[in-house]
Design a protein around this motif. Sequence first.
Motif, PDB file in Angstrom:
ATOM      1  N   LEU A 282      33.753  11.726  40.235  1.00  0.00           N
ATOM      2  CA  LEU A 282      34.826  10.802  39.846  1.00  0.00           C
ATOM      3  C   LEU A 282      35.318  11.099  38.431  1.00  0.00           C
ATOM      4  O   LEU A 282      36.526  11.188  38.182  1.00  0.00           O
ATOM      5  CB  LEU A 282      34.328   9.345  39.932  1.00  0.00           C
ATOM      6  CG  LEU A 282      34.000   8.819  41.335  1.00  0.00           C
ATOM      7  CD1 LEU A 282      33.335   7.445  41.252  1.00  0.00           C
ATOM      8  CD2 LEU A 282      35.247   8.731  42.207  1.00  0.00           C
TER       9      LEU A 282
ATOM     10  N   THR B 210      39.584   5.472  47.182  1.00  0.00           N
ATOM     11  CA  THR B 210      39.246   6.276  46.003  1.00  0.00           C
ATOM     12  C   THR B 210      40.476   7.131  45.756  1.00  0.00           C
ATOM     13  O   THR B 210      40.703   8.127  46.440  1.00  0.00           O
ATOM     14  CB  THR B 210      37.995   7.140  46.257  1.00  0.00           C
ATOM     15  OG1 THR B 210      36.926   6.264  46.619  1.00  0.00           O
ATOM     16  CG2 THR B 210      37.590   7.911  45.012  1.00  0.00           C
TER      17      THR B 210
ATOM     18  N   VAL C  35      38.828   2.869  42.507  1.00  0.00           N
ATOM     19  CA  VAL C  35      37.650   3.263  43.278  1.00  0.00           C
ATOM     20  C   VAL C  35      36.929   2.016  43.779  1.00  0.00           C
ATOM     21  O   VAL C  35      36.429   1.211  43.010  1.00  0.00           O
ATOM     22  CB  VAL C  35      36.765   4.217  42.425  1.00  0.00           C
ATOM     23  CG1 VAL C  35      36.257   3.588  41.155  1.00  0.00           C
ATOM     24  CG2 VAL C  35      35.624   4.787  43.216  1.00  0.00           C
TER      25      VAL C  35
END
Length: 393
Positions: free
Chosen positions: A309, A182, A177
């Motif tokens: 995330l 990402t 990331v």
Amino acid sequence: MVILGIESSCDETAAAVVAEVDDPARPWQIRSSVVASQVDIHREWGGVVPELASRQHLRDICGVVERALEEAGIAPCRTDGGPEDLRRRPAFDFAQAREGLRYLEDRGRLFHDAIDAVAVTQGPGLVGSLLVGLQFAKSLAASIGRPLVPVHHLAGHIESLVLHNGPLPLPSVVLVVSGGHTSLYLVPEPGVYRLLARTRDDAAGEAYDKVAKLLGLGYPGGPIIDKLAAEGNDRAIPFPMTRITHRDRNAPDLAGRLDFSFSGIKTAVLRHVRRAEGGGRGAVLPPPFTGAEIADICASFQRVVVETLVERLFEAAWRSGAKSVGIAGGVSANRRLRQDAVARGESLGLPVFLPTLALSTDNAAMIAAAGLRRLRAGVTAGWDLNADAALKL
Ligand code: KG4
Ligand code: ZN
């Protein structure tokens, strides 16, 4: 085995010397790692300007490599200053050409004896920036008679975890990331990286940078928002969390359910700002917020990004039967992301691996480490190696 790594894919010129040592728990040892950041140059423009970046790489690369070799105890540098001083020095002085050639010959011999290979980032990244590091590495490797090893920038980020922690329990799921990426990778065995998910639009770091810009906070936005968010209420504004429900038509082989999207949260913050400005479309910066309100926006934005995330990372780990997870790349420096991931890992009994802060953002030690792995696997490049801005892993 000792390798010199060179990285220049975005706005950091970096060189590092990494050695392979006889310690299965920590197979790679950093002998030096030098990074010349261009952040002060790009700050004025609110983001990386590719043409300025490649020109600055040209100015910095000689000094940065020299400094890395000196710090590794391989060869003394010709000047006492840091990269700042080195970048003012001409790379080659024609008036002293003969002395220069003798000097280079001596150095060539010295470097040949001290270095077994030169690893370099081949891509992805800004092509002008990549070319500077690649051509430098190619010339150096050819002149000292050592092999050139091409490295994928994201393989470097993934290997930063092994560089710092030693081998990960495999299979592992690694979240890379940063400002440009990402992605979730499954690492079933050392040196094998299988893409599980990626962002459909903005990278998380890019969202941090854009949100900071629209709040008038400066560049790069990640560290600033990270700091301000600590003072704010992360539930103050209910920004939406995006969940991808449809397949990615551009990547039909991927299920896509774990893919990321960060352009929605960026637009939600923009709408919030515009509402506060009275609904006008024109950009009024800085927006009419108090310090406490800015902190609340930062905290609320960060909560959504970090929760997204962490949730996808652990879902991917669960689906793949992973024995560990890792987070690498510039955004892995984020304090809340680190805390939340470690806490989730503890509650699930799944070890979480992180790089040091210096190894989180772009550096050449990770490129050298990934290069060592590739060299051991027998991968070297021909002299026709070219930079690839969209290199696949
Ligand atoms: O890996 P990196 O140095 O370069 C790329 O390959 O993109 O990552 C840079 C990105 C930037 O977007 C920056 O804002 C973000 O990492 N970043 C952070 C933090 N430190 C750097 N994002 C959130 N929190 C941080 N503490
Ligand atoms: Zn990076």
